[in-house]
Design a protein around this motif. Structure first.
Motif, PDB file in Angstrom:
ATOM      1  N   HIS A 150      -9.191  -1.536  -0.475  1.00  0.00           N
ATOM      2  CA  HIS A 150      -8.161  -0.496  -0.423  1.00  0.00           C
ATOM      3  C   HIS A 150      -8.811   0.873  -0.654  1.00  0.00           C
ATOM      4  O   HIS A 150      -9.678   1.011  -1.524  1.00  0.00           O
ATOM      5  N   PRO A 151      -8.376   1.891   0.100  1.00  0.00           N
ATOM      6  CA  PRO A 151      -8.995   3.213  -0.013  1.00  0.00           C
ATOM      7  C   PRO A 151      -8.980   3.801  -1.426  1.00  0.00           C
ATOM      8  O   PRO A 151      -9.753   4.703  -1.714  1.00  0.00           O
ATOM      9  N   MET A 152      -8.146   3.305  -2.305  1.00  0.00           N
ATOM     10  CA  MET A 152      -8.167   3.875  -3.667  1.00  0.00           C
ATOM     11  C   MET A 152      -9.446   3.509  -4.407  1.00  0.00           C
ATOM     12  O   MET A 152      -9.751   4.094  -5.440  1.00  0.00           O
TER      13      MET A 152
ATOM     14  N   CYS B  98     -12.455   3.708  -2.871  1.00  0.00           N
ATOM     15  CA  CYS B  98     -13.551   4.233  -2.047  1.00  0.00           C
ATOM     16  C   CYS B  98     -14.632   4.898  -2.887  1.00  0.00           C
ATOM     17  O   CYS B  98     -15.821   4.731  -2.634  1.00  0.00           O
TER      18      CYS B  98
ATOM     19  N   SER C 239     -13.507   0.925   3.846  1.00  0.00           N
ATOM     20  CA  SER C 239     -12.104   1.130   3.482  1.00  0.00           C
ATOM     21  C   SER C 239     -11.082   0.562   4.464  1.00  0.00           C
ATOM     22  O   SER C 239      -9.909   0.464   4.115  1.00  0.00           O
TER      23      SER C 239
END
Lengths: 279, 279
Positions: free
Chosen positions: B147-149, B151, B158
């Protein structure tokens, strides 16, 4: 008001200094030599739209954005009608304030719903009703893709590419997009999408991405330099795409909010010059 | 071990019952009629790879994955060499355990670095060294977009599309991808990317996405049904793409970890049948 040429495009988003009223924020910008402000509807409502419009005009400030409309994902008729009515009011306010755009945070999944596709479709449907209304009033809607961590509860619009897919159904002067560094910095496709966006970019907002994220992830936005984002490449890309508007600093952060707002503005200016404008 | 045909492809990722040793988790799977297990290197190391391999073989379980290699973003030579050496060991372990794949979490930005592009390039470079090594040992590397959180601090990979861009430089039997519902559910492009992935899908992991996210966002993974994800469309898409492997339940969650693991397995089975397998 004399403006340092380096700050000619800098804007203070009002939430960065959220303890300040509109009048205080306007005065603060003038004191600091910041030529533009992004207003929020709630503090504007405290004094009324005409008074707020007078304050910014008398101070010679541009209104880089009005935050915010949106929340268009309700699945029931009453919720949908209420959202459309509120967004029409927001559009009227943006027109009265001569805001460069009305930022739309589109809303998350309705409580208990897992129908992400349906929620996204309802945003598109609502936009089709609001865009002509905005166009008639000379207001530009700015679709803001939010970081995917907010997809469930705040914005089912998660990437710049997805925002452009939506926006491109409408004239560019009616519907643009927001590029917010916090929300897009991780996206491997963002460079291509910024080029694609071109002059659809209606707003460029900046702040840093902090780790660890705070307990309330909405407050993970940090002062430039305090997190992980490399700003100059994003600023250059947005500029190369044709964006000539303001660069709005929008920070939701408990520590920033606890700091004397004049000091926040001083830090923000220094960091902007050192970390955003550099090549 | 008799397996309910509905559970024929269900797998327990060991982290879901993290207080259990390998022996306990294997026994728990057998008691619950779960035919596969995703192992983690740390608990495997406590008893040694040969002993762990014997336990799963004697119990008649498949090893759906070994978690995990990766962390390939170090910018210095020593860090890079150490990561490659550790990943070669992980590949050897995956071979010895006959794991269907070795999951790679690629790593975040090095401390203080803002060079996201550089970090992503180093992942590609490291993969070019590891893929042939894995191929020679019959091990499939499984790139996991997170998940991009995550990254900044955990995985610069991502999206599924980005993972496929990387994977497609290598033979499909050497480098595949992980589809994890928690990490990809928000992605408007995921449907297209699952089709594109086809038999590159090396692992399908499931759990729900909770809000509000807990203070430690790594623990926002929930039991299916406790969050916002609609599972059947993702299961069907992965299946239609050609994936025939196991469906691994991987939950990092303080409450789940505090619950009696046998009860966790019972809940997991019920939710899997009710919320994942349904059409």
């Amino acid at each position: 008001m004399t403006v340092d040429p380096r700050l000619a495009r800098l804007s203070l988003n009002q939430r960065t200094t959220q303890r300040w009223s509109v009048a205080q924020a306007v005065d603060g910008c003038v004191r600091a030599g910041i030529p533009a402000i992004g207003l929020w509807r709630e503090p504007v409502a405290e004094i009324g739209v005409p008074a707020a419009a007078r304050l910014v005009t008398d101070a010679g400030l541009r209104v880089s954005s009005l935050c915010r409309g949106g929340f268009l994902t309700a699945a029931d008729d009453a919720g949908r009608a209420a959202a459309l009515a509120d967004n029409r009011r927001a559009i009227d306010e943006a027109a009265a304030l001569s805001a460069a755009c009305l930022v739309l945070v589109v809303g998350g999944l309705p409580p208990g719903s897992r129908d992400l596709r349906g929620a996204r479709q309802r945003v598109a449907d609502a936009l089709a009703e609001l865009a002509p209304y905005a166009g008639e009033r000379g207001v530009r809607l700015a679709l803001e893709p939010l970081h995917p961590m907010y997809c469930a509860d705040r914005a089912v619009l998660s990437t710049l590419g997805q925002a452009l897919d939506l926006a491109e159904a409408f004239p560019a002067e009616q519907v643009g997009v927001v590029v917010d560094t916090f929300h897009v910095w991780w996206d491997p496709d963002v460079w291509r999408q910024i080029v694609r966006a071109g002059t659809r970019i209606a707003s460029f907002q900046i702040c840093d991405f902090l780790t660890p994220l705070p307990a309330d992830v909405l407050l993970g936005r940090g002062m430039m330099g305090d997190g992980h984002i490399d700003f100059p490449p994003l600023r250059r890309a947005v500029q190369a795409a044709g964006y000539t508007g303001d660069v709005e600093v929008e920070i939701f952060n408990a520590e920033v909010w606890a700091t004397d707002p004049d000091r926040v503005l001083a830090t923000m200016i220094a960091r902007y010059v050192d970390l955003v404008l550099t090549d």
